[in-house]
Design a protein around this motif. Sequence first.
Motif, PDB file in Angstrom:
ATOM      1  N   LYS A 209      42.220  88.102 -50.909  1.00  0.00           N
ATOM      2  CA  LYS A 209      43.472  87.626 -50.328  1.00  0.00           C
ATOM      3  C   LYS A 209      44.565  88.681 -50.378  1.00  0.00           C
ATOM      4  N   LYS A 210      44.617  89.446 -51.458  1.00  0.00           N
ATOM      5  CA  LYS A 210      45.682  90.440 -51.615  1.00  0.00           C
ATOM      6  C   LYS A 210      45.667  91.497 -50.506  1.00  0.00           C
ATOM      7  N   ASP A 211      44.487  91.686 -49.884  1.00  0.00           N
ATOM      8  CA  ASP A 211      44.365  92.682 -48.820  1.00  0.00           C
ATOM      9  C   ASP A 211      44.423  92.065 -47.425  1.00  0.00           C
ATOM     10  N   MET A 212      44.490  90.734 -47.359  1.00  0.00           N
ATOM     11  CA  MET A 212      44.455  90.070 -46.058  1.00  0.00           C
ATOM     12  C   MET A 212      45.827  90.046 -45.408  1.00  0.00           C
ATOM     13  N   THR A 213      45.835  90.216 -44.096  1.00  0.00           N
ATOM     14  CA  THR A 213      47.062  90.130 -43.310  1.00  0.00           C
ATOM     15  C   THR A 213      46.841  89.143 -42.171  1.00  0.00           C
ATOM     16  N   LYS A 214      47.899  88.827 -41.460  1.00  0.00           N
ATOM     17  CA  LYS A 214      47.760  87.927 -40.322  1.00  0.00           C
ATOM     18  C   LYS A 214      46.855  88.514 -39.252  1.00  0.00           C
ATOM     19  N   ASP A 215      46.764  89.830 -39.227  1.00  0.00           N
ATOM     20  CA  ASP A 215      45.952  90.488 -38.203  1.00  0.00           C
ATOM     21  C   ASP A 215      44.465  90.526 -38.544  1.00  0.00           C
ATOM     22  N   ASN A 216      44.130  90.535 -39.856  1.00  0.00           N
ATOM     23  CA  ASN A 216      42.720  90.732 -40.193  1.00  0.00           C
ATOM     24  C   ASN A 216      42.041  89.550 -40.881  1.00  0.00           C
ATOM     25  N   PHE A 217      42.824  88.571 -41.375  1.00  0.00           N
ATOM     26  CA  PHE A 217      42.225  87.539 -42.223  1.00  0.00           C
ATOM     27  C   PHE A 217      41.181  86.707 -41.484  1.00  0.00           C
ATOM     28  N   MET A 218      41.421  86.412 -40.190  1.00  0.00           N
ATOM     29  CA  MET A 218      40.494  85.551 -39.467  1.00  0.00           C
ATOM     30  C   MET A 218      39.156  86.238 -39.253  1.00  0.00           C
ATOM     31  N   ASP A 219      39.191  87.526 -38.922  1.00  0.00           N
ATOM     32  CA  ASP A 219      37.931  88.259 -38.761  1.00  0.00           C
ATOM     33  C   ASP A 219      37.162  88.318 -40.076  1.00  0.00           C
ATOM     34  N   GLU A 220      37.873  88.453 -41.192  1.00  0.00           N
ATOM     35  CA  GLU A 220      37.208  88.539 -42.486  1.00  0.00           C
ATOM     36  C   GLU A 220      36.587  87.198 -42.879  1.00  0.00           C
ATOM     37  N   LEU A 221      37.270  86.097 -42.581  1.00  0.00           N
ATOM     38  CA  LEU A 221      36.689  84.782 -42.845  1.00  0.00           C
ATOM     39  C   LEU A 221      35.476  84.534 -41.946  1.00  0.00           C
ATOM     40  N   LEU A 222      35.583  84.920 -40.672  1.00  0.00           N
ATOM     41  CA  LEU A 222      34.464  84.721 -39.753  1.00  0.00           C
ATOM     42  C   LEU A 222      33.280  85.616 -40.107  1.00  0.00           C
ATOM     43  N   ALA A 223      33.557  86.795 -40.652  1.00  0.00           N
ATOM     44  CA  ALA A 223      32.463  87.661 -41.105  1.00  0.00           C
ATOM     45  C   ALA A 223      31.637  86.950 -42.159  1.00  0.00           C
ATOM     46  N   SER A 224      32.297  86.184 -43.019  1.00  0.00           N
ATOM     47  CA  SER A 224      31.602  85.445 -44.067  1.00  0.00           C
ATOM     48  C   SER A 224      30.723  84.345 -43.484  1.00  0.00           C
ATOM     49  N   ALA A 225      31.046  83.897 -42.261  1.00  0.00           N
ATOM     50  CA  ALA A 225      30.324  82.780 -41.638  1.00  0.00           C
ATOM     51  C   ALA A 225      29.401  83.228 -40.498  1.00  0.00           C
ATOM     52  N   SER A 226      29.173  84.532 -40.356  1.00  0.00           N
ATOM     53  CA  SER A 226      28.377  85.050 -39.237  1.00  0.00           C
ATOM     54  C   SER A 226      26.883  84.935 -39.542  1.00  0.00           C
ATOM     55  N   ALA A 230      21.887  82.073 -35.547  1.00  0.00           N
ATOM     56  CA  ALA A 230      22.655  81.016 -34.877  1.00  0.00           C
ATOM     57  C   ALA A 230      23.926  81.599 -34.266  1.00  0.00           C
ATOM     58  N   TYR A 231      24.551  82.532 -35.000  1.00  0.00           N
ATOM     59  CA  TYR A 231      25.806  83.128 -34.562  1.00  0.00           C
ATOM     60  C   TYR A 231      25.699  84.646 -34.586  1.00  0.00           C
ATOM     61  N   ASN A 232      26.685  85.292 -34.024  1.00  0.00           N
ATOM     62  CA  ASN A 232      26.649  86.741 -33.857  1.00  0.00           C
ATOM     63  C   ASN A 232      27.152  87.479 -35.098  1.00  0.00           C
ATOM     64  N   PHE A 233      26.843  88.761 -35.152  1.00  0.00           N
ATOM     65  CA  PHE A 233      27.457  89.631 -36.146  1.00  0.00           C
ATOM     66  C   PHE A 233      28.972  89.672 -35.885  1.00  0.00           C
ATOM     67  N   THR A 234      29.738  89.978 -36.922  1.00  0.00           N
ATOM     68  CA  THR A 234      31.171  90.242 -36.757  1.00  0.00           C
ATOM     69  C   THR A 234      31.414  91.721 -37.033  1.00  0.00           C
ATOM     70  N   GLN A 235      32.173  92.362 -36.172  1.00  0.00           N
ATOM     71  CA  GLN A 235      32.435  93.783 -36.336  1.00  0.00           C
ATOM     72  C   GLN A 235      33.868  93.991 -36.829  1.00  0.00           C
ATOM     73  N   ILE A 236      34.006  94.726 -37.914  1.00  0.00           N
ATOM     74  CA  ILE A 236      35.319  95.040 -38.488  1.00  0.00           C
ATOM     75  C   ILE A 236      35.349  96.535 -38.791  1.00  0.00           C
ATOM     76  N   ASN A 237      36.321  97.224 -38.207  1.00  0.00           N
ATOM     77  CA  ASN A 237      36.495  98.670 -38.434  1.00  0.00           C
ATOM     78  C   ASN A 237      35.193  99.445 -38.231  1.00  0.00           C
ATOM     79  N   GLY A 238      34.437  99.053 -37.210  1.00  0.00           N
ATOM     80  CA  GLY A 238      33.225  99.779 -36.874  1.00  0.00           C
ATOM     81  C   GLY A 238      31.977  99.320 -37.601  1.00  0.00           C
ATOM     82  N   ASP A 239      32.114  98.550 -38.678  1.00  0.00           N
ATOM     83  CA  ASP A 239      30.952  98.062 -39.428  1.00  0.00           C
ATOM     84  C   ASP A 239      30.568  96.659 -38.960  1.00  0.00           C
ATOM     85  N   TYR A 240      29.265  96.381 -38.990  1.00  0.00           N
ATOM     86  CA  TYR A 240      28.772  95.054 -38.639  1.00  0.00           C
ATOM     87  C   TYR A 240      28.571  94.219 -39.909  1.00  0.00           C
TER      88      TYR A 240
END
Length: 493
Positions: A209-226, A230-240
């Motif tokens: 949480k300390k590193d989460m911002t309004k811009d990145n928190f949703m992608d980070e939560l969705l990465a946990s649920a990818s 059934a669902y796709n990979f999530t890409q963040i800063n070039g990593d899958y």
Amino acid sequence: MTLIKRAANPRLVFLSSLSIHHVLFVKLHYCEVMTTTPKISKPQSSDGSHSAPQNTSSANQQNTIPAPKKGLILGGGGSKGSYTAGVWKALKEAGEQFDIVAGTSIGALVGAMVTADDLDGCMAMLGGMNENAVATRPFDFQGQSVNQPLKADQTQEFITEFTKGGPDFNPLKTTYLKYFDFDKFKSSSIDFACMTYNFTQQADQAFFKKDMTKDNFMDELLASASYFPAYNFTQINGDYYLDGSFAQIIPWKTGLQMGADSLTIVSLAEPGTKDDVPEDAGFRIIRPILKLAYSVDFDGQTMVKQAEQGYLEGLKYLNRAPGYLYTFKPEDHLLIDGINKLGTSLLKRKNVELTQELLNEIWKGLLGYVPVPLETRTMKNYSIMYIIEALGITAGVDFYRQYSLKEFLQQILDHLDSVKGPVDSDPSSCTIWDDMQHRGIQDVIIFFHSAMNCFGTSLPPQFDVMKKTWILPFYLALAWRIIEKSRWIWNLI
């Protein structure tokens, strides 16, 4: 963003940082824990070292002893996570508060809501769920025919091509943001982390949480649920990234690394399967007693029902309501105790034995599986109530509400009275008997019950062969007999 890596020699780091103040704290805290709550043992890694020791540098010593930190760990399981929300409701009603929350997949999505303390928003979100509110085209990867020659270091290129046009998480993002308050989440005093697996770096990875911002928190939560496929990979800063279950489906190790001294864990493991939570670590573990729906069944009504199951089972795990598969009122303890004593005495006099193996066969006959055992203080003297609850299943009594025991017993008797006598229609048309997959079984229950009314619980030897063949109906008839015999207790309590 932190990659989870094992310290080179954490035991030496931990021991070298202890001072006399810390030794006194450990002794005092140990004495307190032994007299109030179960001892929490820090698990060990494969090399025998304690995982996630806290940094207790002597330069930061305080005169006051810090309060132990309580952690809530929420496992992954797709749509089964609505059960977790129900458990949270029970914990909240019990006044339980947590300093640390860690979750995987749906556990991360619910855990962020826990951190923001928005139970109503979470329940509203789950109740409005459907398949279209999660992802477009689940399991549909249009690039599956990728077959051009690639080198070993071109994994990224392969994933990019394969996942192109695959399932899209935008519906879940839209649904979640409709109910989630990021500002409330960020300002909360609760520390939070979600677990993912960094496919590119081949490492477990937690986002904090300390590193989460309004811009990145949703992608980070969705990465946990990818959860692939059934669902796709999530890409963040070039990593899958993949669903956190590829790393830690129940991130209890992360909770300890975050500084938790005790853990409450909600696992969504199916009855009959095992998770990776050590049973001897002193953690409080809450697992679904009854089976939940398929993990990608995001029907809103199903999720609401599972949330209610989580709430009711949470009450029982917390010793706030008696019952096993069914849930009764707290004030029913005396009546339950009276019925158990009467039934146990009756069985003992007639040399009828009720073993755990027999109960397991009863559950398999009724449900097709053995439910998760419930080991709480309210279950210590519950043997007779098990078969009474089994009779409740045959009577079609709903699992998903809380009953007074008298109301529950009366529903059973009303049903049994309604099926006695001539049957006008085909017995196989009755849903409850279809579910039990025994045509005419109601007649066998009534047969044994009638025989007990004539001969008593201990039937003549001629009935032995039928008891062996029809062991389930025999014990259900026995439960019926005990309910009738206990009517005088109802009137006293």
